[in-house]
Enzyme design. Structure first.
Site, PDB file in Angstrom:
ATOM      1  N   ILE A  31       0.882  -1.249  -0.041  1.00 11.00           N
ATOM      2  CA  ILE A  31      -0.019   0.085   0.144  1.00 11.00           C
ATOM      3  C   ILE A  31       0.913   1.191   0.035  1.00 11.00           C
ATOM      4  O   ILE A  31       0.395   2.322  -0.199  1.00 11.00           O
ATOM      5  CB  ILE A  31      -1.043   0.121   1.131  1.00 11.00           C
ATOM      6  CG1 ILE A  31      -0.178  -0.357   2.776  1.00 11.00           C
ATOM      7  CG2 ILE A  31      -1.929  -1.021   1.102  1.00 11.00           C
ATOM      8  CD1 ILE A  31      -1.084   0.042   3.577  1.00 11.00           C
ATOM      9  N   GLY A  32       2.288   1.092  -0.022  1.00 14.68           N
ATOM     10  CA  GLY A  32       3.179   2.406   0.086  1.00 14.68           C
ATOM     11  C   GLY A  32       4.521   1.814  -0.265  1.00 14.68           C
ATOM     12  O   GLY A  32       4.556   0.707   0.139  1.00 14.68           O
ATOM     13  N   GLY A  41       8.439   3.588   0.237  1.00 16.03           N
ATOM     14  CA  GLY A  41       9.429   4.650   1.081  1.00 16.03           C
ATOM     15  C   GLY A  41      10.805   4.703   0.387  1.00 16.03           C
ATOM     16  O   GLY A  41      11.013   3.977  -0.411  1.00 16.03           O
ATOM     17  N   ARG A  42      11.703   5.492   0.994  1.00 20.21           N
ATOM     18  CA  ARG A  42      12.958   5.643   0.634  1.00 20.21           C
ATOM     19  C   ARG A  42      14.002   4.297   0.610  1.00 20.21           C
ATOM     20  O   ARG A  42      14.506   4.135  -0.119  1.00 20.21           O
ATOM     21  CB  ARG A  42      13.564   6.669   1.429  1.00 20.21           C
ATOM     22  CG  ARG A  42      15.122   7.003   1.143  1.00 20.21           C
ATOM     23  CD  ARG A  42      15.802   8.166   1.772  1.00 20.21           C
ATOM     24  NE  ARG A  42      17.036   8.100   1.400  1.00 20.21           N
ATOM     25  CZ  ARG A  42      18.063   9.094   2.166  1.00 20.21           C
ATOM     26  NH1 ARG A  42      17.451   9.590   3.456  1.00 20.21           N
ATOM     27  NH2 ARG A  42      19.185   9.015   1.935  1.00 20.21           N
ATOM     28  N   PHE A  43      13.486   3.332   1.554  1.00 22.92           N
ATOM     29  CA  PHE A  43      14.352   2.350   1.938  1.00 22.92           C
ATOM     30  C   PHE A  43      13.471   1.195   1.995  1.00 22.92           C
ATOM     31  O   PHE A  43      14.113  -0.094   1.957  1.00 22.92           O
ATOM     32  CB  PHE A  43      15.089   2.314   3.301  1.00 22.92           C
ATOM     33  CG  PHE A  43      16.235   3.624   3.458  1.00 22.92           C
ATOM     34  CD1 PHE A  43      17.089   3.538   2.301  1.00 22.92           C
ATOM     35  CD2 PHE A  43      16.093   4.510   4.294  1.00 22.92           C
ATOM     36  CE1 PHE A  43      18.210   4.538   2.238  1.00 22.92           C
ATOM     37  CE2 PHE A  43      17.063   5.448   4.177  1.00 22.92           C
ATOM     38  CZ  PHE A  43      17.877   5.691   3.241  1.00 22.92           C
ATOM     39  N   GLY A  44      12.190   1.054   2.138  1.00 22.55           N
ATOM     40  CA  GLY A  44      11.343  -0.043   2.237  1.00 22.55           C
ATOM     41  C   GLY A  44       9.897  -0.044   1.630  1.00 22.55           C
ATOM     42  O   GLY A  44       9.608   0.888   1.078  1.00 22.55           O
ATOM     43  N   VAL A  99       5.304  -0.534   2.550  1.00 25.52           N
ATOM     44  CA  VAL A  99       4.495  -0.711   3.505  1.00 25.52           C
ATOM     45  C   VAL A  99       3.333  -1.838   2.946  1.00 25.52           C
ATOM     46  O   VAL A  99       2.972  -1.554   1.801  1.00 25.52           O
ATOM     47  CB  VAL A  99       3.822   0.571   3.995  1.00 25.52           C
ATOM     48  CG1 VAL A  99       2.707   0.508   4.843  1.00 25.52           C
ATOM     49  CG2 VAL A  99       4.865   1.642   4.470  1.00 25.52           C
ATOM     50  N   LYS A 148       5.444  -2.164   8.001  1.00 23.76           N
ATOM     51  CA  LYS A 148       6.720  -1.429   7.348  1.00 23.76           C
ATOM     52  C   LYS A 148       7.757  -2.355   7.282  1.00 23.76           C
ATOM     53  O   LYS A 148       8.291  -2.672   8.270  1.00 23.76           O
ATOM     54  CB  LYS A 148       6.750  -0.138   7.866  1.00 23.76           C
ATOM     55  CG  LYS A 148       8.067   0.815   7.583  1.00 23.76           C
ATOM     56  CD  LYS A 148       8.003   1.846   8.184  1.00 23.76           C
ATOM     57  CE  LYS A 148       9.369   2.835   7.619  1.00 23.76           C
ATOM     58  NZ  LYS A 148       9.651   3.947   8.562  1.00 23.76           N
ATOM     59  N   ASP A 197      10.857  15.088  11.474  1.00 22.93           N
ATOM     60  CA  ASP A 197      10.409  15.290  10.223  1.00 22.93           C
ATOM     61  C   ASP A 197       8.957  15.311   9.993  1.00 22.93           C
ATOM     62  O   ASP A 197       8.138  14.755   9.436  1.00 22.93           O
ATOM     63  CB  ASP A 197      10.859  13.853   9.466  1.00 22.93           C
ATOM     64  CG  ASP A 197      10.913  14.096   7.879  1.00 22.93           C
ATOM     65  OD1 ASP A 197      10.718  15.248   7.423  1.00 22.93           O
ATOM     66  OD2 ASP A 197      10.875  13.152   7.199  1.00 22.93           O
TER      67      ASP A 197
END
Length: 287
Positions: free
Chosen positions: A19-20, A22-25, A27, A42, A144
């Site tokens: 479902i998503g 990111g920069r390194f992994g 979700v 995640k 962040d």
């Protein structure tokens, strides 16, 4: 953290679709094997992080994320507006975090459609301040805060997530390092100084500015230009973007986006500001 890695994870959870990313992994959706309850999973592979020899800060942050996130999730909860960590699994290859599933999208998608009415912005700002106050009471700074990391759960409540850049400042531990996103990062971070949890309040002030105007307060064509604008900290309210915004809202943003850290509001002070209280933001936190 639970030992056994992905094998143990798959005994306790049924892993679903992605479902998503990111920069390194990635979700993915997952479900508790015993109850069928839905969660978000995640997963961060370690190999790409180990390859980042030029930036050891990324590896250090990734390794501490489960510990810091667990700290702000442990009962009694720091805030209902924090995405909770329910379980963590680690093996030689990856770290897997089982988190609250927030299926209502994120704040970035909402503000991309244009400025929000003041009552709605005050409501969301109060929920964000409540999340930050809870984290800060436990000695954790998110570092962040930005619309991309603010999610909506099934009830429509705002939830602060992604603690991959979070830092520990409890017991007087100083925080350093250029961590965060250029448009939202505080000037003391850019300046390379030691800093406090009030960097989160600065970032939240930028989020509030974006919610009310649809624009960022400190702009540049490159990261370097943005950092220069942040360091100058020349806060303005262009009439075209802020024609209908109240003096009370502007007063709160000035107190959140204050270069003098000693005078900058804390998250608790944000919650007590008259604009937040009068617009119903505080009531939303208690629901």
């Amino acid at each position: 953290m639970t030992a056994g890695g992905e094998e143990a994870l798959r005994r306790e959870y049924v892993i679903g679709d992605e479902i998503g990313r990111g920069r390194f992994g990635t979700v993915r959706r997952c479900y508790a094997a015993a109850t069928g309850a839905p969660f978000a999973l995640k997963s961060t592979p370690k190999a790409p992080l180990r390859a980042l020899e030029a930036d050891p800060l990324d590896l250090a942050l990734a390794e501490q994320e489960p510990k810091v996130h667990l700290l702000v999730s442990a009962p009694p909860p720091a805030s209902r507006h924090v995405v909770a960590l329910h379980a963590a699994f680690e093996d030689a290859d990856a770290v897997h975090l089982v988190l609250d599933l927030c299926e209502g999208g994120d704040l970035f998608s909402l503000v991309s459609a244009g400025p929000l009415p003041e009552p709605e912005a005050a409501d969301l700002a109060a929920q964000l301040a409540d999340a930050l106050a809870g984290c800060h009471r436990r000695g954790v700074a998110h570092r962040d805060v930005k619309p991309d990391n603010l999610f909506f759960d099934a009830s429509g409540a705002l939830r602060l997530g992604d603690f991959g850049s979070a830092g520990w400042f409890g017991d007087g531990c100083p925080m350093t390092g250029l961590v965060g996103t250029p448009y939202y990062v505080a000037p003391e971070v850019v300046a390379g100084k030691e800093y406090t949890e009030k960097v989160d309040v600065w970032s939240a002030g930028v989020v509030l500015y974006v919610m009310l105007s649809g624009t960022v307060p400190f702009y540049g064509a490159t990261a370097g230009e943005i950092f220069e604008a942040v360091l100058r900290g020349n806060l303005r309210f262009p009439p075209r973007a802020f024609a209908g915004v109240s003096p009370e809202a502007k007063d709160l943003m000035r107190r959140m986006l204050c270069k003098d850290v000693s005078r900058r509001f804390s998250a608790e002070q944000v919650l007590r500001h008259p604009w937040i209280v009068s617009r119903g933001g505080s009531a939303a936190v208690a629901c």
